[in-house]
Design an enzyme around this catalytic site. Structure first.
Site, PDB file in Angstrom:
ATOM      1  N   CYS A   1       0.818  -1.198   0.000  1.00  0.00           N
ATOM      2  CA  CYS A   1       0.000   0.000   0.000  1.00  0.00           C
ATOM      3  C   CYS A   1       0.859   1.258   0.000  1.00  0.00           C
ATOM      4  O   CYS A   1       2.085   1.195   0.017  1.00  0.00           O
ATOM      5  CB  CYS A   1      -0.904   0.013   1.233  1.00  0.00           C
ATOM      6  SG  CYS A   1      -1.889  -1.494   1.426  1.00  0.00           S
TER       7      CYS A   1
ATOM      8  N   ILE B   1      -4.029  -7.826  -0.971  1.00  0.00           N
ATOM      9  CA  ILE B   1      -3.257  -9.072  -1.020  1.00  0.00           C
ATOM     10  C   ILE B   1      -3.829 -10.091  -0.038  1.00  0.00           C
ATOM     11  O   ILE B   1      -4.067 -11.245  -0.388  1.00  0.00           O
ATOM     12  CB  ILE B   1      -1.770  -8.809  -0.680  1.00  0.00           C
ATOM     13  CG1 ILE B   1      -1.166  -7.754  -1.629  1.00  0.00           C
ATOM     14  CG2 ILE B   1      -0.970 -10.112  -0.720  1.00  0.00           C
ATOM     15  CD1 ILE B   1      -1.083  -8.170  -3.070  1.00  0.00           C
TER      16      ILE B   1
END
Length: 632
Positions: free
Chosen positions: A2, A53
């Site tokens: 991120c 993820i």
């Protein structure tokens, strides 16, 4: 994986401008194209871009703790989050999501700052405590994930995963730190103790900070360091079992994912080791990706294919050639700061190739630093033996004058470059290793800088921080100190920066199993001769992988992942080399001697000297300066 950004005001009652925080966040949209979040309260604002993820549908950020006391934004992955989740559950914590972000919050609530020692992973995060009104920022052990910070003119503390996130704030200046230029020409990158922009800092690897309203930001606190001070006493068989076990555990933990996962495969020892272990753990063929070059002596695709065939991977390749040079501007935008490790171009290409097939890719980075796999480690170990046999005064008196007289031979193989060896032997081990890491030696840098720039540097030399780091290392010998410097200086500044920015540029998560801290700590305790044996580096790891990898992979000469820029700058790209040396953007800064830059280009093009790396530095600095805008 991120991108995070935040603002923390000196005045606890100040209001956060959400539009500015949104711009900071969205300047890094490539780090998280799957979602965005923002939370603000008086005195604090946190924002987040998400690449999903783990727990793909859940775990939005900023995330609040179950009791509402804390808020977190987090970049990275915690590989042991399931075990921590179970332990914390037994301690009374309850979880609403299936991801690792909430586990960090619970760990912080349970153990405070000491939670960092419980986390196995790569991370940079910020936690705001709504009760104490403190901001807690932390970065992982080896600096896999980045975090930039700055104190704004009004006293606001700002942070972001990338420099471009900070530069989206209107109060962040564009004044270049001249010491960063000295650092850049020494190393080819701006190391973690410096930033290109004056006033901007990078939270060092293995450090945290606590920020409070109304107070000047506290200095970073080190929570992790690697030590080379102790030694193992295992026999070779037990040592091999220990290495293989740690390698297997490291790879297995990094294969946890809710999205497709693959691996980079260069055909070298490290990436081949990762692929071999993945193949043994996976229930289906591993997706592997390789980059080749149009210059035969630098191309490793044949070795990558050998491993792909042996382990039946789903293999993909792409060739890099001079035509890809037109992507140089994009490369400069990816890094923000000038970054002249030429392997960044093929790295971004292999990341782009991998992203066509997977969302997560495992790399082989870290083993060279941990197990002494670079050729410079082998040479340094040999030079250290010579230093130990002769007093320092004698070495300086004998080898210094000889080095001055001996002709320079850039064309010769490293063992035959007697000038470099003689010069190294005249120096201390720390000074010599710093020189070995340099792209441009101090005299070469002085030759291209103007007199005004030399005055502005005020005697600062880029090598000194690295020399100091080696001298104070928890180590027993010169090889220990060299590896310590690599892990603390070279790895976060060059290798991990390269992989983070190039992978995130295409929204790919890259994971480094060979940087598992238990594996690195074990490698640091290996006897000197199990790391470098004769002229063979990474010896213990290679011996441990015998029987799994073929000898032609384990014991072939190390071949770096580098562009054939020397050939290109004498051929298709010679006009680009001349243009970089005559750049108005660079010459207008007043930092450089224009004639010296022109001589550098012509010396290379004519074949008199190999100045390819320096020309690449000029080129990348030129493009980065154009993007940064103000050079004053």
């Amino acid at each position: 994986m991120c991108g995070i950004a935040g603002l923390f005001t000196r005045d606890p009652q100040a209001q956060i401008d959400a539009s500015v925080l949104t711009r900071m966040r969205d300047a890094m949209v490539h780090r998280g194209p799957d979602g965005a979040g923002l939370w603000a309260d008086s005195g604090v604002g946190l924002s987040h871009r998400r690449l999903s993820i783990i727990d793909v549908e859940g775990s939005p950020q900023p995330m609040h703790s179950a009791d509402g006391r804390a808020v977190i934004v987090f970049n990275g992955e915690i590989y042991n989050y399931r075990a921590l989740r179970e332990e914390l559950g037994e301690l009374g914590h309850r979880f609403r999501t299936q991801g690792d972000t909430e586990v960090i919050l619970a760990a912080w609530r349970e153990w405070g700052v000491q939670c960092l020692h419980r986390l196995d992973g790569m991370f940079a995060f910020a936690i705001y405590d709504r009760q104490t009104r403190q901001l807690f920022l932390a970065r992982d052990r080896f600096g896999v994930k980045p975090l930039f910070t700055v104190v704004l003119p009004d006293g606001t503390f700002a942070f972001a995963s990338e420099l471009k996130g900070l530069l989206a704030h209107p109060q962040v200046g564009r004044r270049i730190d001249p010491l960063a230029i000295e650092d850049f020409f020494a190393w080819g990158y701006v190391p973690d103790h410096r930033s290109m922009i004056a006033g901007v800092e990078k939270l060092p690897a293995g450090h945290y900070r606590l920020i409070e309203h109304g107070k000047a930001p506290s200095a970073p606190v080190e929570w992790y360091d690697i030590s080379f001070a102790d030694r193992h006493t295992l026999g070779e068989h037990d040592e091999g079992d220990a290495i293989r076990g740690r390698l297997r555990d490291a790879v297995s933990s990094r294969m946890v994912s809710d999205v497709p996962i693959g691996a980079f495969l260069s055909g070298g020892v490290d990436s081949s080791t990762v692929v071999a272990l993945m193949a043994g753990l996976a229930s289906q063929p591993v997706t592997t990706c390789s980059i080749g070059f149009d210059v035969a002596e630098l191309d490793e695709t044949a070795h990558a294919r050998l491993i792909a065939r042996q382990f039946s991977t789903d293999h993909h390749e792409r060739i890099v050639d001079p035509a890809m040079f037109d992507r140089i501007d994009r490369l400069a935008r990816i890094f923000d700061e000038p970054f002249a490790d030429a392997s960044a171009l093929p790295t971004v290409e292999v990341c782009a190739l991998a992203r066509q097939h997977v969302t997560v890719a495992l790399s082989g980075d870290g083993a060279d630093e941990a197990f002494a796999g670079y050729r410079r480690h082998v040479f340094h170990a040999a030079e250290e033996r010579a230093r130990g046999a002769l007093p320092a005064g004698l070495r300086r008196a004998a080898f210094g004058p000889l080095a001055a007289l001996y002709p320079k031979a850039d064309w010769a193989p490293r063992p035959l470059r007697a000038k470099s060896t003689l010069r190294a032997l005249a120096l201390s081990g720390d000074e010599a290793y710093a020189r070995a890491l340099c792209v441009m030696a101090p005299d070469a840098r002085s030759a291209i800088f103007s007199k005004a720039m030399t005055r502005e540097l005020g005697g600062y030399r880029a090598e000194q921080p690295l020399i100091d780091l080696m001298r104070n290392a928890p180590a027993r010998n010169g090889l220990d100190r060299a590896q310590y410097a690599d892990l603390k200086f070279w790895l976060p500044g060059d290798i991990l920066t390269k992989v983070d920015r190039t992978s995130m540029a295409v929204s790919l998560e890259a994971r480094e199993p060979l940087l598992d801290h238990r594996l690195v700590e074990f490698a640091a305790g290996l006897p000197h001769n199990r790391r470098v044996s004769g002229m063979e580096g990474k010896f213990a790891m290679k011996r441990a992988m015998e029987g799994t990898l073929p000898g032609e992979i384990l014991y072939r000469a190390k071949q770096g992942f580098v562009l054939p820029i020397a050939q290109w700058f004498r051929g298709e790209l010679k006009d680009a080399a001349r243009a970089a040396a005559r750049s108005e953007t660079l010459l207008d800064t007043g930092w450089f001697d224009a004639d010296a830059l022109s001589r550098m280009a012509e010396d290379h093009i004519s074949g008199r000297r190999d100045r390819a790396r320096e020309l690449w530095q000029l080129l990348m600095l030129d493009r980065s300066m154009s993007l940064l805008g103000n050079t004053a």
